[in-house]
Design a protein around this motif. Structure first.
Motif, PDB file in Angstrom:
ATOM      1  N   VAL A 118       0.816  -1.221   0.000  1.00  0.00           N
ATOM      2  CA  VAL A 118       0.000   0.000   0.000  1.00  0.00           C
ATOM      3  C   VAL A 118       0.848   1.268   0.000  1.00  0.00           C
ATOM      4  O   VAL A 118       0.541   2.221  -0.728  1.00  0.00           O
ATOM      5  N   PRO A 119       1.953   1.356   0.787  1.00  0.00           N
ATOM      6  CA  PRO A 119       2.749   2.585   0.757  1.00  0.00           C
ATOM      7  C   PRO A 119       3.237   2.951  -0.640  1.00  0.00           C
ATOM      8  O   PRO A 119       3.259   4.130  -1.005  1.00  0.00           O
ATOM      9  N   LEU A 120       3.630   1.945  -1.425  1.00  0.00           N
ATOM     10  CA  LEU A 120       4.108   2.236  -2.780  1.00  0.00           C
ATOM     11  C   LEU A 120       2.953   2.651  -3.684  1.00  0.00           C
ATOM     12  O   LEU A 120       3.114   3.504  -4.561  1.00  0.00           O
ATOM     13  N   ALA A 121       1.784   2.057  -3.478  1.00  0.00           N
ATOM     14  CA  ALA A 121       0.609   2.453  -4.262  1.00  0.00           C
ATOM     15  C   ALA A 121       0.244   3.905  -3.982  1.00  0.00           C
ATOM     16  O   ALA A 121      -0.270   4.606  -4.859  1.00  0.00           O
ATOM     17  N   TYR A 122       0.505   4.369  -2.748  1.00  0.00           N
ATOM     18  CA  TYR A 122       0.269   5.774  -2.407  1.00  0.00           C
ATOM     19  C   TYR A 122       1.392   6.684  -2.915  1.00  0.00           C
ATOM     20  O   TYR A 122       1.141   7.837  -3.279  1.00  0.00           O
ATOM     21  N   CYS A 123       2.615   6.183  -2.918  1.00  0.00           N
ATOM     22  CA  CYS A 123       3.774   7.011  -3.237  1.00  0.00           C
ATOM     23  C   CYS A 123       3.899   7.325  -4.727  1.00  0.00           C
ATOM     24  O   CYS A 123       4.167   8.467  -5.119  1.00  0.00           O
ATOM     25  N   ILE A 124       3.754   6.309  -5.552  1.00  0.00           N
ATOM     26  CA  ILE A 124       4.092   6.459  -6.964  1.00  0.00           C
ATOM     27  C   ILE A 124       3.261   7.534  -7.652  1.00  0.00           C
ATOM     28  O   ILE A 124       3.829   8.394  -8.351  1.00  0.00           O
ATOM     29  N   PRO A 125       1.924   7.582  -7.499  1.00  0.00           N
ATOM     30  CA  PRO A 125       1.199   8.685  -8.136  1.00  0.00           C
ATOM     31  C   PRO A 125       1.659  10.055  -7.650  1.00  0.00           C
ATOM     32  O   PRO A 125       1.687  11.018  -8.424  1.00  0.00           O
ATOM     33  N   SER A 126       2.033  10.156  -6.372  1.00  0.00           N
ATOM     34  CA  SER A 126       2.472  11.441  -5.837  1.00  0.00           C
ATOM     35  C   SER A 126       3.817  11.866  -6.377  1.00  0.00           C
ATOM     36  O   SER A 126       4.045  13.054  -6.630  1.00  0.00           O
ATOM     37  N   GLU A 127       4.732  10.919  -6.577  1.00  0.00           N
ATOM     38  CA  GLU A 127       6.072  11.305  -6.989  1.00  0.00           C
ATOM     39  C   GLU A 127       6.207  11.487  -8.493  1.00  0.00           C
ATOM     40  O   GLU A 127       7.179  12.085  -8.956  1.00  0.00           O
ATOM     41  N   VAL A 128       5.245  11.000  -9.279  1.00  0.00           N
ATOM     42  CA  VAL A 128       5.329  11.190 -10.736  1.00  0.00           C
ATOM     43  C   VAL A 128       4.479  12.366 -11.195  1.00  0.00           C
ATOM     44  O   VAL A 128       4.521  12.738 -12.374  1.00  0.00           O
ATOM     45  N   LEU A 129       3.698  12.959 -10.280  1.00  0.00           N
ATOM     46  CA  LEU A 129       2.885  14.125 -10.588  1.00  0.00           C
ATOM     47  C   LEU A 129       3.397  15.320  -9.783  1.00  0.00           C
ATOM     48  O   LEU A 129       4.084  15.148  -8.773  1.00  0.00           O
ATOM     49  N   PRO A 130       3.071  16.553 -10.193  1.00  0.00           N
ATOM     50  CA  PRO A 130       3.523  17.734  -9.427  1.00  0.00           C
ATOM     51  C   PRO A 130       3.021  17.707  -7.993  1.00  0.00           C
ATOM     52  O   PRO A 130       1.936  17.206  -7.700  1.00  0.00           O
ATOM     53  N   ARG A 131       3.826  18.268  -7.095  1.00  0.00           N
ATOM     54  CA  ARG A 131       3.454  18.286  -5.680  1.00  0.00           C
ATOM     55  C   ARG A 131       2.110  18.977  -5.444  1.00  0.00           C
ATOM     56  O   ARG A 131       1.353  18.580  -4.565  1.00  0.00           O
ATOM     57  N   ARG A 132       1.837  19.992  -6.235  1.00  0.00           N
ATOM     58  CA  ARG A 132       0.569  20.712  -6.060  1.00  0.00           C
ATOM     59  C   ARG A 132      -0.623  19.801  -6.347  1.00  0.00           C
ATOM     60  O   ARG A 132      -1.724  20.042  -5.854  1.00  0.00           O
ATOM     61  N   TRP A 133      -0.419  18.780  -7.150  1.00  0.00           N
ATOM     62  CA  TRP A 133      -1.502  17.874  -7.519  1.00  0.00           C
ATOM     63  C   TRP A 133      -1.617  16.662  -6.587  1.00  0.00           C
ATOM     64  O   TRP A 133      -2.413  15.766  -6.849  1.00  0.00           O
ATOM     65  N   ARG A 134      -0.824  16.628  -5.541  1.00  0.00           N
ATOM     66  CA  ARG A 134      -0.847  15.441  -4.677  1.00  0.00           C
ATOM     67  C   ARG A 134      -2.216  15.184  -4.039  1.00  0.00           C
ATOM     68  O   ARG A 134      -2.601  14.014  -3.889  1.00  0.00           O
ATOM     69  N   PRO A 135      -2.976  16.213  -3.666  1.00  0.00           N
ATOM     70  CA  PRO A 135      -4.338  15.898  -3.216  1.00  0.00           C
ATOM     71  C   PRO A 135      -5.154  15.172  -4.283  1.00  0.00           C
ATOM     72  O   PRO A 135      -5.926  14.255  -3.967  1.00  0.00           O
ATOM     73  N   TRP A 136      -4.955  15.539  -5.552  1.00  0.00           N
ATOM     74  CA  TRP A 136      -5.672  14.849  -6.630  1.00  0.00           C
ATOM     75  C   TRP A 136      -5.132  13.438  -6.827  1.00  0.00           C
ATOM     76  O   TRP A 136      -5.896  12.508  -7.126  1.00  0.00           O
ATOM     77  N   ALA A 137      -3.824  13.268  -6.676  1.00  0.00           N
ATOM     78  CA  ALA A 137      -3.242  11.926  -6.799  1.00  0.00           C
ATOM     79  C   ALA A 137      -3.839  10.996  -5.755  1.00  0.00           C
ATOM     80  O   ALA A 137      -4.231   9.856  -6.048  1.00  0.00           O
ATOM     81  N   GLN A 138      -3.928  11.492  -4.519  1.00  0.00           N
ATOM     82  CA  GLN A 138      -4.499  10.669  -3.459  1.00  0.00           C
ATOM     83  C   GLN A 138      -6.018  10.549  -3.600  1.00  0.00           C
ATOM     84  O   GLN A 138      -6.619   9.559  -3.169  1.00  0.00           O
ATOM     85  N   ALA A 139      -6.651  11.555  -4.225  1.00  0.00           N
ATOM     86  CA  ALA A 139      -8.083  11.449  -4.495  1.00  0.00           C
ATOM     87  C   ALA A 139      -8.358  10.300  -5.458  1.00  0.00           C
ATOM     88  O   ALA A 139      -9.318   9.541  -5.286  1.00  0.00           O
ATOM     89  N   LEU A 140      -7.520  10.165  -6.480  1.00  0.00           N
ATOM     90  CA  LEU A 140      -7.668   9.040  -7.409  1.00  0.00           C
ATOM     91  C   LEU A 140      -7.495   7.715  -6.667  1.00  0.00           C
ATOM     92  O   LEU A 140      -8.231   6.750  -6.906  1.00  0.00           O
ATOM     93  N   ASN A 141      -6.494   7.669  -5.779  1.00  0.00           N
ATOM     94  CA  ASN A 141      -6.298   6.458  -4.971  1.00  0.00           C
ATOM     95  C   ASN A 141      -7.541   6.152  -4.131  1.00  0.00           C
ATOM     96  O   ASN A 141      -7.974   4.998  -4.016  1.00  0.00           O
ATOM     97  N   ASN A 142      -8.119   7.214  -3.546  1.00  0.00           N
ATOM     98  CA  ASN A 142      -9.288   7.016  -2.692  1.00  0.00           C
ATOM     99  C   ASN A 142     -10.497   6.558  -3.510  1.00  0.00           C
ATOM    100  O   ASN A 142     -11.287   5.719  -3.051  1.00  0.00           O
ATOM    101  N   ILE A 143     -10.660   7.104  -4.703  1.00  0.00           N
ATOM    102  CA  ILE A 143     -11.774   6.685  -5.551  1.00  0.00           C
ATOM    103  C   ILE A 143     -11.620   5.211  -5.916  1.00  0.00           C
ATOM    104  O   ILE A 143     -12.584   4.434  -5.888  1.00  0.00           O
ATOM    105  N   ALA A 144     -10.388   4.812  -6.247  1.00  0.00           N
ATOM    106  CA  ALA A 144     -10.141   3.394  -6.546  1.00  0.00           C
ATOM    107  C   ALA A 144     -10.457   2.536  -5.331  1.00  0.00           C
ATOM    108  O   ALA A 144     -11.095   1.473  -5.444  1.00  0.00           O
ATOM    109  N   ALA A 145     -10.012   2.991  -4.152  1.00  0.00           N
ATOM    110  CA  ALA A 145     -10.271   2.235  -2.922  1.00  0.00           C
ATOM    111  C   ALA A 145     -11.768   2.172  -2.623  1.00  0.00           C
ATOM    112  O   ALA A 145     -12.293   1.126  -2.215  1.00  0.00           O
ATOM    113  N   ALA A 146     -12.463   3.288  -2.843  1.00  0.00           N
ATOM    114  CA  ALA A 146     -13.901   3.301  -2.584  1.00  0.00           C
ATOM    115  C   ALA A 146     -14.642   2.385  -3.545  1.00  0.00           C
ATOM    116  O   ALA A 146     -15.616   1.722  -3.165  1.00  0.00           O
ATOM    117  N   LEU A 147     -14.189   2.330  -4.794  1.00  0.00           N
ATOM    118  CA  LEU A 147     -14.793   1.403  -5.752  1.00  0.00           C
ATOM    119  C   LEU A 147     -14.571  -0.051  -5.306  1.00  0.00           C
ATOM    120  O   LEU A 147     -15.451  -0.897  -5.433  1.00  0.00           O
TER     121      LEU A 147
END
Length: 600
Positions: free
Chosen positions: A160-189
């Motif tokens: 799980v830590p890597l699943a959270y890390c990779i979207p954040s580190e390949v996208l701009p820091r300003r977009w990290r809330p959106w990166a984690q939002a995508l993770n949360n949507i996947a988790a909610a699905l």
């Protein structure tokens, strides 16, 4: 600016230990050459991202989905699994096996990925181990084989830590809330589809439906491993450990810390799961594992504090003042509370539903969905708020406040208040969307990139520990309450309904065992007595389950207070990309370049 970036790169690449003087120039020359290969983006404007990056983000979306699909399905029909394997006393080990593996192995996996730059290899291997575990589970003849299979599936969940890390580190820091939002949507699905699918399968076959679910899960793990292998293609990144051999890199890992944490956590969490279920809390097996585990964890704490500065709890991630060190520390506490609050719903809302409103396994799982649907719908709003204002403090506070309000509502539910239970579940889910994405965002924004996976793993391990510890606390509190409430409520109700006092004991035995033949032999039994007993039993369950939410509410209040002290993230939430998968440039540069080409 360029000189600063090159200096920063050189610091990461050059060996941390002193090298002989005659080797210094060659090492510097090699480091300078390597630094030119490092992909970085430090621009002040939004970068242009291409398909390669989005495919990798999609692979992580799939990974988040299957991890939660594996976690959330079995608890929804846990009583059916326990009954089909004739082991209801051991059934809580089925979901807890995943949390145990995550709590123990998560930091090890993350630290190894940082040290060996092997994120892709680790993810593919752990997914394949889970693939094997999901294939073993359907053939279980005893609950112990199923627990072993769940342990193997836990390897994929520990990533799980890597699943959270990779979207954040390949996208701009300003977009990290959106990166984690995508993770949360996947988790909610995953949270939505998992219980619904296993509920439908169990309704079709109470004893074997869950076995089919594991075959489905096996297929998804296989597709995820393939998707990561083909879709996540990180370039080789060079660090200050590149000059070391494999064995030397292995020595850079905090092996004493890993050994102490793994041993201590395994014993402690095992003791928690044994107590109040298979054995009493005073049993020697329970006490010995708890005490020995706690002692070893205490030694681990001393080791991380005094024995090493670069271990699993690297001192660097706790430093940096209000913005970095304090924010990271508070986020650890908030994630611990998130685990406490989430699993009060995950474990006990199905119990509430089954005993008060619905017994059909599919409809029970359907009634869980307002929570996750509300989370999916609210998550983009939390991400927009955080990204636009470049803050996590305000939306995180609002999210915890909504979530706590929902839990307060759930603690008031009475038999007959079916709609209210769904409404308060939806309110809780809407609030939960903020903590799940913004706590991880705060951790990753307050941590140096070379420690991002380790810091994320420590955070998710805090959550896993909270889940396991408080599941045991919740079960103990509920078991004690229901054990007192049923003998107090039901006999009084049936006596008032007209059942002779001489028949109460035999009635209770037959009623609680659902023995229709035994009930038919009860002297003085009438339909009114049965109705009164059923109503009293529902009230006993309602009054017993609410204690779980009573335990949870103060933690929600503490979380709201903690959010106030989070640091200001405005300067950190910029367009810097820590580990891009491609060479990036600002969008306007691409547009201007295209315009020059057209004019030429």
């Amino acid at each position: 600016m360029a000189d600063q970036r090159e200096s920063s790169n050189l610091e990461q690449i050059l060996p941390s230990k002193t090298v002989p003087l005659h080797q210094t120039e060659s090492v510097k020359a090699e480091a300078t050459s390597i630094s030119q290969e490092i992909l970085t983006y430090d621009g002040d404007e939004e970068p242009e991202l291409h398909l390669q990056t989005w495919i990798a983000v999609g692979a992580m979306f799939m990974l988040n989905f299957v991890q939660v699909f594996a976690l959330m399905g079995p608890p929804a029909v846990l009583s059916y699994i326990g009954s089909s394997l004739n082991s209801p006393a051991s059934q809580t080990w089925v979901p807890n096996a995943l949390s145990l593996v995550q709590g123990v192995l998560g930091p090890v996996i993350a630290s190894a990925s940082d040290t060996f730059q092997a994120r892709k290899s680790i993810l593919v291997v752990t997914c394949l181990v889970s693939f094997a575990g999901a294939g073993i589970a359907p053939g279980s003849k005893s609950i112990y084989r199923l627990i072993a299979a769940q342990t193997l599936i836990g390897f994929g969940f520990a990533a799980v830590p890597l699943a959270y890390c990779i979207p954040s580190e390949v996208l701009p820091r300003r977009w990290r809330p959106w990166a984690q939002a995508l993770n949360n949507i996947a988790a909610a699905l995953g949270s939505t589809s998992g219980p619904l699918i296993i509920g439908a399968l169990t309704r079709a076959s109470n004893s074997n439906g869950w076995r089919t679910y594991y075959w489905i899960q096996m297929g998804i793990w296989g597709l995820t491993a393939l998707g990561i292998f083909l879709g996540y293609r990180p370039p080789k990144r060079h660090t200050r450990l590149d000059h070391l051999s494999f064995v030397q890199k292995l020595q850079q890992l905090d092996l004493p810390g890993f050994a102490l944490l793994t041993t201590g956590l395994t014993l402690f969490l095992t003791g928690l799961n044994l107590g109040g279920g298979l054995y009493s809390w005073t049993n020697a097996r329970v006490l010995s594992t708890l005490v020995i585990g706690l002692v070893i964890l205490a030694v681990f704490s001393v080791w991380e504090w005094k024995g090493t500065a670069n271990g699993m709890l690297a001192h660097e991630i706790f430093r940096g003042g209000k913005v970095a060190g304090r924010t990271f520390s508070i986020c650890l506490g908030l994630m611990f509370i998130e685990g406490i609050m989430l699993f009060s719903y995950v474990i006990f809302f199905p119990t509430l539903t089954t005993n008060l409103f619905e017994t059909d396994p599919f409809l029970v799982t359907a009634r869980l969905q307002p929570y996750y649907i509300a989370s999916i719908l609210a998550t983009p709003a939390w991400a927009i708020w955080s990204t636009r204002l470049r803050t996590i403090r305000g939306p995180l506070l609002a999210g915890f406040a909504l979530w706590t309000a929902g839990v307060i509502g759930l603690s008031t539910i009475q038999p007959g208040q079916s709609f209210s239970s769904l409404a308060f579940a939806a309110l809780s889910g809407a609030g939960h969307g903020a903590p799940l994405i913004l706590i991880i965002t705060g951790v990753q924004l307050s941590t140096p990139h070379q420690l991002i996976a380790t810091a994320t793993a420590v955070t998710t391990s805090c959550r896993a520990i909270a889940v396991t510890v408080f599941t045991a606390i919740y079960v103990a509190a509920f078991t004690t309450r229901i054990g007192n409430k049923i003998p107090a409520y039901v006999p009084a109700a049936v006596l008032q309904a007209g059942l002779p006092e001489s028949s109460v004991e035999s009635f209770m035995l037959a009623f609680m065992a659902k023995d229709e033949e035994g009930l038919a032999r009860i002297v003085g039994l009438t339909p009114e007595v049965i109705i009164a007993a059923a109503a009293a039993l529902k009230q006993a369950f309602a009054d017993s389950i609410r204690v779980v939410f009573f335990i949870t509410i103060p933690f929600g209040v503490v979380a709201c207070v903690g959010c106030v002290f989070l640091g200001d993230m405005k300067e950190t939430m910029n367009y810097h990309v820590d580990a891009p998968l491609e060479k990036l440039r600002a969008k306007h540069e691409h547009v201007e370049g295209a315009g020059v080409g057209r004019r030429a």
